[in-house]
Design an enzyme around this catalytic site. Structure first.
Site, PDB file in Angstrom:
ATOM      1  N   SER A 177      45.783  69.654  12.332  1.00  0.00           N
ATOM      2  CA  SER A 177      46.389  70.653  13.158  1.00  0.00           C
ATOM      3  C   SER A 177      46.032  70.771  14.461  1.00  0.00           C
ATOM      4  O   SER A 177      44.922  70.676  14.769  1.00  0.00           O
ATOM      5  CB  SER A 177      46.474  71.696  11.965  1.00  0.00           C
ATOM      6  OG  SER A 177      45.204  72.054  11.742  1.00  0.00           O
ATOM      7  N   SER A 200      58.064  75.964  11.542  1.00  0.00           N
ATOM      8  CA  SER A 200      57.952  74.533  11.236  1.00  0.00           C
ATOM      9  C   SER A 200      59.305  73.982  11.372  1.00  0.00           C
ATOM     10  O   SER A 200      59.754  72.945  11.055  1.00  0.00           O
ATOM     11  CB  SER A 200      57.624  74.071   9.713  1.00  0.00           C
ATOM     12  OG  SER A 200      56.224  74.447   9.098  1.00  0.00           O
ATOM     13  N   ASP A 249      52.335  79.465  21.053  1.00  0.00           N
ATOM     14  CA  ASP A 249      53.137  78.481  21.644  1.00  0.00           C
ATOM     15  C   ASP A 249      53.968  78.839  22.914  1.00  0.00           C
ATOM     16  O   ASP A 249      54.717  79.786  22.851  1.00  0.00           O
ATOM     17  CB  ASP A 249      54.007  77.714  20.734  1.00  0.00           C
ATOM     18  CG  ASP A 249      53.397  77.358  19.360  1.00  0.00           C
ATOM     19  OD1 ASP A 249      52.118  77.224  19.417  1.00  0.00           O
ATOM     20  OD2 ASP A 249      53.957  77.237  18.490  1.00  0.00           O
ATOM     21  N   ASN A 252      52.679  82.841  16.745  1.00  0.00           N
ATOM     22  CA  ASN A 252      52.428  82.750  15.388  1.00  0.00           C
ATOM     23  C   ASN A 252      51.311  83.367  14.628  1.00  0.00           C
ATOM     24  O   ASN A 252      50.381  83.207  15.230  1.00  0.00           O
ATOM     25  CB  ASN A 252      52.495  81.367  14.850  1.00  0.00           C
ATOM     26  CG  ASN A 252      53.624  80.385  15.349  1.00  0.00           C
ATOM     27  OD1 ASN A 252      54.759  80.747  14.696  1.00  0.00           O
ATOM     28  ND2 ASN A 252      53.662  79.657  16.588  1.00  0.00           N
ATOM     29  N   GLU A 302      58.266  76.710   3.697  1.00  0.00           N
ATOM     30  CA  GLU A 302      57.229  76.061   4.099  1.00  0.00           C
ATOM     31  C   GLU A 302      56.064  75.931   3.207  1.00  0.00           C
ATOM     32  O   GLU A 302      54.750  75.880   3.353  1.00  0.00           O
ATOM     33  CB  GLU A 302      56.323  76.792   5.509  1.00  0.00           C
ATOM     34  CG  GLU A 302      57.131  76.793   6.658  1.00  0.00           C
ATOM     35  CD  GLU A 302      56.765  77.666   7.812  1.00  0.00           C
ATOM     36  OE1 GLU A 302      56.066  76.688   8.470  1.00  0.00           O
ATOM     37  OE2 GLU A 302      56.944  78.689   8.014  1.00  0.00           O
TER      38      GLU A 302
HETATM   39  N1  LIG Z   1      64.685  77.488  23.894  1.00  0.00           N
HETATM   40  C1  LIG Z   1      63.959  76.249  23.667  1.00  0.00           C
HETATM   41  N2  LIG Z   1      64.085  75.463  24.490  1.00  0.00           N
HETATM   42  C2  LIG Z   1      63.654  74.036  24.427  1.00  0.00           C
HETATM   43  N3  LIG Z   1      62.957  73.686  23.311  1.00  0.00           N
HETATM   44  C3  LIG Z   1      62.965  74.589  22.131  1.00  0.00           C
HETATM   45  C4  LIG Z   1      63.418  76.032  22.418  1.00  0.00           C
HETATM   46  N4  LIG Z   1      63.389  76.737  21.339  1.00  0.00           N
HETATM   47  C5  LIG Z   1      62.685  75.832  20.325  1.00  0.00           C
HETATM   48  N5  LIG Z   1      62.547  74.719  21.203  1.00  0.00           N
HETATM   49  C6  LIG Z   1      61.929  73.413  20.235  1.00  0.00           C
HETATM   50  O1  LIG Z   1      61.809  73.667  18.949  1.00  0.00           O
HETATM   51  C7  LIG Z   1      60.583  73.784  18.234  1.00  0.00           C
HETATM   52  C8  LIG Z   1      60.649  74.778  17.388  1.00  0.00           C
HETATM   53  O2  LIG Z   1      61.171  75.968  17.679  1.00  0.00           O
HETATM   54  P1  LIG Z   1      60.110  77.149  17.332  1.00  0.00           P
HETATM   55  O3  LIG Z   1      58.663  77.133  17.884  1.00  0.00           O
HETATM   56  O4  LIG Z   1      60.886  78.408  17.850  1.00  0.00           O
HETATM   57  O5  LIG Z   1      60.227  77.198  16.028  1.00  0.00           O
HETATM   58  P2  LIG Z   1      59.152  77.448  14.723  1.00  0.00           P
HETATM   59  O6  LIG Z   1      59.612  77.059  13.513  1.00  0.00           O
HETATM   60  O7  LIG Z   1      58.742  78.918  14.707  1.00  0.00           O
HETATM   61  O8  LIG Z   1      57.934  76.577  15.071  1.00  0.00           O
HETATM   62  P3  LIG Z   1      56.299  76.850  14.524  1.00  0.00           P
HETATM   63  O9  LIG Z   1      56.397  75.801  13.349  1.00  0.00           O
HETATM   64  O10 LIG Z   1      55.694  76.201  15.619  1.00  0.00           O
HETATM   65  O11 LIG Z   1      56.085  78.073  14.112  1.00  0.00           O
HETATM   66  C9  LIG Z   1      59.584  74.006  19.335  1.00  0.00           C
HETATM   67  O12 LIG Z   1      58.449  73.431  19.193  1.00  0.00           O
HETATM   68  C10 LIG Z   1      60.539  73.412  20.576  1.00  0.00           C
HETATM   69  O13 LIG Z   1      60.060  71.939  20.596  1.00  0.00           O
HETATM   70 MG   LIG Z   2      56.728  79.908  14.466  1.00  0.00          MG
END
Ligand SMILES: Nc1ncnc2c1ncn2[C@@H]1O[C@H](COP(=O)(O)OP(=O)(O)OP(=O)(O)O)[C@@H](O)[C@H]1O
Ligand SMILES: [Mg+2]
Length: 352
Positions: free
Chosen positions: A317, A181, A293, A308, A17
């Site tokens: 953002s 991300s 989230d 987070n 990232e």
């Molecule tokens: N179990 C799930 N069911 C439906 N959609 C999901 C699920 N897990 C993740 N997603 C989708 O995938 C996206 C990314 O997943 P997640 O939030 O786990 O990742 P991240 O890389 O930690 O995101 P961030 O940048 O917010 O930290 C979520 O915002 C959502 O749209």
């Molecule tokens: Mg995250």
């Protein structure tokens, strides 16, 4: 202009990232209140080396562009010398080594106060498997998931396929346990697709979380700590324009629709969600600020999916959108965050 607090904005870094971090960091730098603070851009290169950047370099488009000019135009510093350069660290790093406790540990050793949660809570904010265990134990609803370690997958992928078929079944989500991300996140529609999902996730970590597929509306909520109280900002409802909230949806200008306050989530449900957000924030030991989230499912259940310990800080953002909803200019919320973090660090005993 004498006596201003020297605020080091740490940006770049070693994670997937780092470009997101550059965008966050330069926006924080541009919006730092110059009456009180002297902004010092501190670039972390891909090997973890620290450099004091001249301000003109932070508007470069990529971390690679910056890296190529470091030797001629920036000043390399040893970790020990960071304390001589800055009084306070605004952590604009994201991902591994950035918001997972690593840089926080360095800042603790150097006695430099910083934004965001401490070492342990940052590590928990990064680890999707451990955070689910802790939230479940605290009675906060989270998605059901299956942890698959790389060696299990490599040894006998059929056993893993059989387990996934049984639970959580298809469709499901595969994700590296420690990323952000949406890097390495895949929707897996059927067994034939599982290989792609697993391999995508294993590019980024040695274990994969296979999660049940949630149907509902997605939300995000920034929480600020002030004088021992935790305040949720206004909730944002997210309407991704892709299959889910992907990297492109997150960062491509004009792509994702976001509604602050929520568009379809009624006010009473929004309040319930905020209460759940605060419960999750506290259960993980978050301090200073964070972004929680989650999903409100079609059956009405509220699930916390992704706590987070930091948040992107580009102009549109969640952080600045929700601050604007509360009447705070970017410079105002940045000042609030810094002043509150200073007080939190003054009051701590041992590392935060
Ligand atoms: N179990 C799930 N069911 C439906 N959609 C999901 C699920 N897990 C993740 N997603 C989708 O995938 C996206 C990314 O997943 P997640 O939030 O786990 O990742 P991240 O890389 O930690 O995101 P961030 O940048 O917010 O930290 C979520 O915002 C959502 O749209
Ligand atoms: Mg995250």
């Amino acid at each position: 202009m004498m006596g201003r607090l020297k605020v080091g904005i740490i940006l770049g870094g070693m994670s997937s990232e780092r470009e997101v971090s550059l965008n966050s960091g330069r926006n924080v730098y541009d919006n730092l209140d110059a009456e009180f603070y002297e902004g010092v851009p501190v670039f972390m290169d891909a090997q973890g080396g620290l450099w004091i950047l001249p301000w003109h370099l932070i508007s470069q488009n990529t971390t690679r562009d910056i890296t190529e000019r470091l030797k001629g135009e920036a000043r390399r510093i040893a970790y020990e010398d960071l304390k001589k350069e800055i009084d306070f660290a605004f952590i604009s790093l994201h991902g591994k080594y950035g918001d997972d406790g690593c840089i926080q540990g360095l800042l603790e050793l150097l006695r430099i106060p910083y934004t965001g949660p401490g070492v342990m809570a940052s590590a928990l904010g990064m680890d999707k498997h451990l955070q689910q265990k802790i939230l479940r134990a605290a009675g906060v609803a989270v998605p059901e998931s299956l942890l698959v370690r790389e060696e299990e997958w490599r040894q006998d992928s059929q056993i893993v396929k059989d387990r996934v078929k049984e639970f959580p079944g298809y469709p499901c989500f595969t994700k590296p346990i420690r990323e952000g991300s949406s890097v390495g996140v895949t929707v897996v529609r059927d067994e034939a697709d599982l290989e792609r999902g697993m391999e995508d996730a294993l590019k980024w970590d040695r274990a994969v979380l296979v999660e049940e597929y949630l149907e509902g509306r997605e939300f995000s909520c920034i929480v600020l700590e002030e004088e021992g109280q935790f305040h949720p900002l206004e909730l944002t409802e997210i309407h991704p324009q892709s299959e889910f909230f992907t990297y492109d949806d997150k960062y491509m200008p004009g792509r994702c629709r976001k509604f602050t306050p929520p568009k379809t989530i009624p006010p009473d449900v929004t309040e319930q969600i905020k209460a759940e957000v605060i419960r999750a924030f506290k259960a993980l030991g978050f301090r200073s600020y964070g972004r929680i989230d989650g999903f409100i499912l079609n059956d009405g259940r509220i699930l916390i999916t992704d706590p987070n310990s930091s948040s992107g800080m580009a102009p549109s953002s969640f952080f600045f959108e929700q601050a604007a909803c509360a009447g705070m200019l970017p410079s105002m919320i940045i000042t609030t965050l810094i002043e509150n973090a200073i007080r939190i660090h003054e009051a701590k005993q041992g590392p935060l």
